[in-house]
Design a protein around this motif. Structure first.
Motif, PDB file in Angstrom:
ATOM      1  N   GLY A 264      26.755 -53.029 -19.470  1.00  0.00           N
ATOM      2  CA  GLY A 264      27.422 -51.703 -20.991  1.00  0.00           C
ATOM      3  C   GLY A 264      26.063 -51.040 -20.144  1.00  0.00           C
ATOM      4  N   SER A 265      24.992 -51.144 -19.507  1.00  0.00           N
ATOM      5  CA  SER A 265      24.113 -50.623 -19.463  1.00  0.00           C
ATOM      6  C   SER A 265      24.014 -49.450 -18.238  1.00  0.00           C
ATOM      7  CB  SER A 265      22.185 -50.385 -18.849  1.00  0.00           C
ATOM      8  OG  SER A 265      21.858 -51.246 -20.381  1.00  0.00           O
ATOM      9  N   ILE A 266      24.760 -50.244 -17.373  1.00  0.00           N
ATOM     10  CA  ILE A 266      25.188 -50.101 -15.998  1.00  0.00           C
ATOM     11  C   ILE A 266      26.734 -49.051 -15.943  1.00  0.00           C
ATOM     12  CG2 ILE A 266      25.783 -50.250 -13.901  1.00  0.00           C
ATOM     13  CD1 ILE A 266      23.441 -51.250 -13.730  1.00  0.00           C
ATOM     14  N   GLU A 267      27.011 -49.636 -17.074  1.00  0.00           N
ATOM     15  CA  GLU A 267      28.389 -48.599 -17.214  1.00  0.00           C
ATOM     16  C   GLU A 267      28.015 -46.881 -18.217  1.00  0.00           C
ATOM     17  OE1 GLU A 267      32.380 -49.057 -20.153  1.00  0.00           O
ATOM     18  OE2 GLU A 267      31.317 -50.364 -19.772  1.00  0.00           O
TER      19      GLU A 267
ATOM     20  N   ILE B 239      24.141 -59.070 -11.459  1.00  0.00           N
ATOM     21  CA  ILE B 239      24.105 -57.348 -10.787  1.00  0.00           C
ATOM     22  C   ILE B 239      23.511 -57.137  -9.553  1.00  0.00           C
ATOM     23  CG2 ILE B 239      23.664 -55.177 -11.468  1.00  0.00           C
ATOM     24  CD1 ILE B 239      24.090 -55.385 -14.667  1.00  0.00           C
ATOM     25  N   GLY B 240      22.051 -57.828  -9.595  1.00  0.00           N
ATOM     26  CA  GLY B 240      21.893 -57.743  -8.611  1.00  0.00           C
ATOM     27  C   GLY B 240      21.240 -56.267  -7.386  1.00  0.00           C
ATOM     28  N   TRP B 241      20.135 -56.490  -6.261  1.00  0.00           N
ATOM     29  CA  TRP B 241      19.813 -55.559  -5.699  1.00  0.00           C
ATOM     30  C   TRP B 241      20.315 -54.481  -5.630  1.00  0.00           C
ATOM     31  CZ3 TRP B 241      20.863 -54.864  -0.426  1.00  0.00           C
ATOM     32  CH2 TRP B 241      21.354 -56.079  -0.187  1.00  0.00           C
ATOM     33  N   ARG B 242      21.565 -55.217  -4.508  1.00  0.00           N
ATOM     34  CA  ARG B 242      22.872 -53.585  -4.759  1.00  0.00           C
ATOM     35  C   ARG B 242      22.838 -52.772  -4.943  1.00  0.00           C
ATOM     36  NH1 ARG B 242      25.342 -55.604   0.310  1.00  0.00           N
ATOM     37  NH2 ARG B 242      25.301 -58.144   0.741  1.00  0.00           N
ATOM     38  N   THR B 243      23.057 -52.963  -5.990  1.00  0.00           N
ATOM     39  CA  THR B 243      24.044 -52.385  -7.558  1.00  0.00           C
ATOM     40  C   THR B 243      22.229 -51.025  -7.417  1.00  0.00           C
ATOM     41  OG1 THR B 243      25.138 -53.412  -8.577  1.00  0.00           O
ATOM     42  CG2 THR B 243      24.076 -51.872  -9.744  1.00  0.00           C
ATOM     43  N   ALA B 244      21.129 -51.905  -7.589  1.00  0.00           N
ATOM     44  CA  ALA B 244      19.704 -51.211  -7.928  1.00  0.00           C
ATOM     45  C   ALA B 244      20.202 -50.003  -6.629  1.00  0.00           C
ATOM     46  CB  ALA B 244      18.874 -52.157  -8.017  1.00  0.00           C
ATOM     47  N   VAL B 245      20.177 -51.061  -5.360  1.00  0.00           N
ATOM     48  CA  VAL B 245      20.141 -50.272  -4.416  1.00  0.00           C
ATOM     49  C   VAL B 245      21.370 -48.795  -3.984  1.00  0.00           C
ATOM     50  CG1 VAL B 245      19.511 -50.192  -1.562  1.00  0.00           C
ATOM     51  CG2 VAL B 245      19.073 -51.426  -3.064  1.00  0.00           C
TER      52      VAL B 245
ATOM     53  N   ASP C  95      11.758 -41.441  -8.733  1.00  0.00           N
ATOM     54  CA  ASP C  95       9.014 -41.237  -8.285  1.00  0.00           C
ATOM     55  C   ASP C  95       9.193 -42.976  -8.260  1.00  0.00           C
ATOM     56  OD1 ASP C  95      10.280 -42.908 -10.780  1.00  0.00           O
ATOM     57  OD2 ASP C  95       9.143 -41.608 -12.275  1.00  0.00           O
ATOM     58  N   THR C  96       7.817 -43.011  -8.153  1.00  0.00           N
ATOM     59  CA  THR C  96       7.545 -44.299  -7.687  1.00  0.00           C
ATOM     60  C   THR C  96       7.880 -45.640  -8.975  1.00  0.00           C
ATOM     61  OG1 THR C  96       5.452 -42.886  -7.501  1.00  0.00           O
ATOM     62  CG2 THR C  96       4.918 -45.175  -7.779  1.00  0.00           C
ATOM     63  N   GLN C  97       7.590 -44.947 -10.192  1.00  0.00           N
ATOM     64  CA  GLN C  97       8.362 -46.329 -11.445  1.00  0.00           C
ATOM     65  C   GLN C  97       9.438 -46.731 -10.461  1.00  0.00           C
ATOM     66  OE1 GLN C  97       6.211 -47.757 -12.805  1.00  0.00           O
ATOM     67  NE2 GLN C  97       8.282 -49.280 -13.564  1.00  0.00           N
ATOM     68  N   CYS C  98      10.514 -45.913  -9.917  1.00  0.00           N
ATOM     69  CA  CYS C  98      11.869 -45.913 -10.060  1.00  0.00           C
ATOM     70  C   CYS C  98      11.888 -47.206  -8.705  1.00  0.00           C
ATOM     71  CB  CYS C  98      13.094 -45.018 -10.217  1.00  0.00           C
ATOM     72  SG  CYS C  98      12.652 -43.565 -11.328  1.00  0.00           S
ATOM     73  N   PHE C  99      11.566 -46.628  -7.810  1.00  0.00           N
ATOM     74  CA  PHE C  99      11.255 -46.799  -6.643  1.00  0.00           C
ATOM     75  C   PHE C  99      10.793 -48.291  -6.757  1.00  0.00           C
ATOM     76  CE2 PHE C  99      12.362 -43.171  -3.810  1.00  0.00           C
ATOM     77  CZ  PHE C  99      13.285 -43.337  -3.089  1.00  0.00           C
ATOM     78  N   THR C 100       9.785 -48.947  -7.450  1.00  0.00           N
ATOM     79  CA  THR C 100       9.079 -49.950  -7.298  1.00  0.00           C
ATOM     80  C   THR C 100      10.063 -51.105  -8.081  1.00  0.00           C
ATOM     81  OG1 THR C 100       6.686 -48.993  -7.653  1.00  0.00           O
ATOM     82  CG2 THR C 100       7.540 -51.185  -8.707  1.00  0.00           C
ATOM     83  N   THR C 101      10.770 -50.653  -8.980  1.00  0.00           N
ATOM     84  CA  THR C 101      11.759 -51.305  -9.821  1.00  0.00           C
ATOM     85  C   THR C 101      12.482 -52.280  -9.175  1.00  0.00           C
ATOM     86  OG1 THR C 101      11.664 -49.834 -11.859  1.00  0.00           O
ATOM     87  CG2 THR C 101      13.444 -51.441 -11.922  1.00  0.00           C
ATOM     88  N   ALA C 102      13.359 -51.244  -8.537  1.00  0.00           N
ATOM     89  CA  ALA C 102      14.287 -51.216  -7.032  1.00  0.00           C
ATOM     90  C   ALA C 102      13.940 -52.264  -6.015  1.00  0.00           C
ATOM     91  CB  ALA C 102      15.080 -50.266  -6.346  1.00  0.00           C
ATOM     92  N   ILE C 103      12.709 -52.341  -5.713  1.00  0.00           N
ATOM     93  CA  ILE C 103      11.864 -53.430  -4.794  1.00  0.00           C
ATOM     94  C   ILE C 103      12.028 -54.532  -5.557  1.00  0.00           C
ATOM     95  CG2 ILE C 103      10.304 -53.698  -4.269  1.00  0.00           C
ATOM     96  CD1 ILE C 103       9.430 -50.784  -2.807  1.00  0.00           C
ATOM     97  N   ARG C 104      11.745 -54.687  -6.670  1.00  0.00           N
ATOM     98  CA  ARG C 104      11.511 -55.712  -8.013  1.00  0.00           C
ATOM     99  C   ARG C 104      12.985 -56.549  -7.804  1.00  0.00           C
ATOM    100  NH1 ARG C 104       9.945 -54.590 -13.769  1.00  0.00           N
ATOM    101  NH2 ARG C 104      10.153 -56.610 -13.837  1.00  0.00           N
ATOM    102  N   ALA C 105      13.874 -55.536  -7.850  1.00  0.00           N
ATOM    103  CA  ALA C 105      15.464 -56.007  -7.829  1.00  0.00           C
ATOM    104  C   ALA C 105      15.837 -56.806  -6.795  1.00  0.00           C
ATOM    105  CB  ALA C 105      16.152 -54.757  -7.920  1.00  0.00           C
TER     106      ALA C 105
END
Length: 627
Positions: free
Chosen positions: A267-270, A300-306, A318-328
């Motif tokens: 639901g968050s993604i939607e 949901i996984g890393w593909r959606t994050a990228v 920003d830095t936090q967004c890239f860091t969260t995507a790398i964590r995914a």
């Protein structure tokens, strides 16, 4: 004189006598009026006018009250006192005017004083003045109520602010957005989250409310519903917002938080994609929230994050967004994609933090890519001062966030790169990065690299703790080099510089270097491989000192180590938990399982104790543990 019962009595007396003089006499807030005789008008004096603003010609001095004989002069004096931040003098002057010159007193004069009281957080005086304006027949407008609400908000009196706002609505006044948002902000400062949510909704859902809430107020209402556990209503409220001024990054962020609380990651993604399609620009806050959903839900996984990160505006990532995507990416072991995101940050000139590098290093653990992980670690900025890690105690295992702005060093660098640390955007290596690269070495069995890294920390005088020793021991055990790991543990626990005959120094060193239970369990597993009974005894003493019980896995490793060392008596002793040795389940018997008995049988077999082996097997069959 400021008590509510005194004030209400004064108001009742004033209404009964149809005179404000009664109220001014009874109310203790009018202490500025000090008549010397009950009937002498000329004897009344201003006792506090001009306090704190000496030398200002615009401010009347004591005894100069006759100079204020028209509304313009009164307004000028009150404005000067407000500019001088002398709320007491402005307050006293207004009450003098209400008593001595009521014909020149106008609503604007009260509003000036209310604004001064609001700026000084004098909420009691503001509410009394607001009530007196109604009793004296002075018209109250939206500015009057807004100032009183703001005074309550600044004084952290949320309930008073809400009541003042309700009175404003009941007075048939259309509240301004300033008054409404001030009341909402005051309600959010309630001592408990539940109380704050109730106050926010009490304002937002007023039936007499005639103003359309803006996006910020709607976001506060969505958050309040989520805090009360009414997530369906929170989502419905967000869906009901249609006007452009009602939907913004504030409301989207509040709706994303509400969805995250119930684990509605899809639901968050939607919600995020729908708002982006409707023209609402993502912000770093909303983008990071939806990227967090990709980390929390592996489906949901890393593909959606990228994909979400690539589609966001450059200003939002920003830095936090890239860091969260790398964590995914790290959660799925996608180390190539994590490294590509790290390089993309460098290309976009987005600052990289120690958290960012740590997440990228962790991404290499699933495929045991220790060479690439070590290359990232060595890439980080270096400084000769060292990492500055504090000694880790067993009861301080919670990892504190790294200081991304602090320049620290890591082993394996040179002085030229250390001098460039302040000029590069590459962050300094910290304790989390060291732990991450050691974990990758443990998964790969790269024991030499792990031991060298820990040794380099020790040689620099940096405190080495459980978070460093545990993965180093695990890497040695995985590679079949448990003896090397235990040798490292001995060098850390009993450095060669210690004199064997100095028992006090040895005790201090052992107290300074004491492992926590996960590290002890890993060390005991290494001891079980080589039968190091001396180290087992020392580690069990550590657990007793820190008050940690022996769980079944740790007990099994200790029994196996004693058995391999031929000390079957000590091994059998561990089968009988002593009083106080209870795990989380609360039962000592549950900490001795079949594996522990099997290890004890192996110890007896090695020692040739066949009779005891038969007795122990019969004990297992009798119900002690299923054989």
């Amino acid at each position: 004189a400021h008590h509510a019962d005194c004030r209400h009595a004064a108001m009742a007396s004033a209404r009964a006598a149809a005179s404000t003089a009664v109220l001014l006499t009874l109310c203790g807030l009018c202490a500025s009026v000090a008549p010397t005789s009950r009937g002498g008008q000329s004897s009344r004096r201003l006792v506090v006018l001009g306090r704190g603003v000496a030398g200002n010609p615009a401010v009347p001095v004591a005894g100069d009250s006759q100079s204020i004989d028209d509304p313009v002069k009164l307004r000028r004096h009150l404005t000067a006192l407000r500019s001088a931040s002398d709320w007491e003098a402005a307050h006293d002057l207004l009450w003098w005017a209400l008593r001595e010159a009521p014909t020149i007193t106008q609503p604007i004069h009260c509003n000036i004083v209310l604004a001064s009281l609001s700026e000084s957080s004098q909420w009691q005086h503001a509410l009394v003045l607001l009530e007196h304006m109604a009793a004296a027949g002075i018209k109250r407008d939206g500015y009057s109520f807004s100032a009183a609400i703001s005074a309550c908000a600044r004084a952290n009196e949320p309930e008073r602010a809400v009541e003042a706002f309700k009175s404003m609505c009941a007075a048939d006044l259309t509240p301004s957005s300033v008054a409404f948002n001030s009341a909402i902000a005051a309600a959010q400062r309630a001592p408990s989250r539940t109380k704050a949510a109730e106050l926010v909704l009490a304002i937002y859902t007023l039936e007499t409310f005639k103003l359309r809430p803006d996006a910020w107020a709607s976001a506060a209402a969505i958050t309040a519903l989520s805090d009360l556990g009414e997530h369906a209503r929170a989502r419905a409220l967000f869906r009901s917002l249609r006007a452009p001024e009602e939907v913004s990054a504030h409301t989207i962020a509040a709706a994303l938080r509400a969805a995250a609380r119930v684990g509605d990651w899809a639901g968050s993604i939607e919600l995020y994609e729908e708002s982006s399609a409707n023209g609402v620009q993502p912000t770093p806050h909303t983008l990071n929230a939806v990227l967090g959903a990709c980390v929390a839900d592996e489906s949901i996984g890393w593909r959606t994050a990228v994909r979400l990160l690539a589609g966001a505006p450059s200003g939002a990532a920003d830095t936090q967004c890239f860091t969260t995507a790398i964590r995914a990416c790290a959660a799925s072991g996608r180390w190539r994609e994590a490294t590509c995101l790290l390089r993309e940050m460098q290309r976009r000139r987005v600052p990289r933090s120690a958290h960012t590098y740590c997440a990228a290093i962790v991404a290499h653990r699933l495929e045991a890519r220790h060479v690439e992980a070590m290359a990232l670690f060595k890439e980080m900025a270096l400084a000769p001062a060292g990492l500055g890690l504090a000694t880790e105690q067993p009861d301080q295992r919670a990892e504190a966030p790294p200081h991304a702005g602090e320049v620290r060093s890591a082993p394996g660098g040179n002085e030229s790169r250390a001098r460039r640390a302040g000029e590069s955007d590459v962050p300094a290596a910290d304790s989390h990065c060291v732990s991450a690269v050691l974990e990758v070495c443990a998964s790969a069995g790269a024991w030499r690299e792990a031991v060298e890294l820990v040794e380099s920390l020790r040689s620099r005088g940096i405190a080495v703790g459980s978070r460093h020793v545990r993965p180093a021991l695990a890497s040695c055990t995985r590679a079949g080099m448990a003896q090397e790991g235990l040798a490292l543990l001995r060098r850390l626990r009993w450095p060669p510089s210690l004199r064997p005959d100095d028992e006090s120094t040895q005790q201090q060193q052992e107290a300074a270097f004491r492992l926590d239970q996960p590290a002890v369990s890993t060390a005991l597993a290494a001891c079980a491989k080589v039968g190091d009974a001396e180290m087992v005894t020392a580690l069990l003493q550590d657990l007793a000192v820190i008050g940690e019980p022996l769980d079944a896995r740790t007990r099994c490793s200790a029994i196996a180590a004693y058995g391999r060392a031929g000390q079957w008596v000590d091994a059998m002793r561990l089968l009988e938990p002593r009083a106080g040795e209870h795990g989380k389940s609360g039962s000592a018997n549950e900490d001795v399982d079949t594996a522990c008995y099997n290890a004890a049988l192996g110890a007896l077999r090695r020692a040739g104790q066949w009779a005891l082996s038969a007795t122990l097997l019969a004990r297992m069959e009798a119900g002690a543990a299923p054989p």
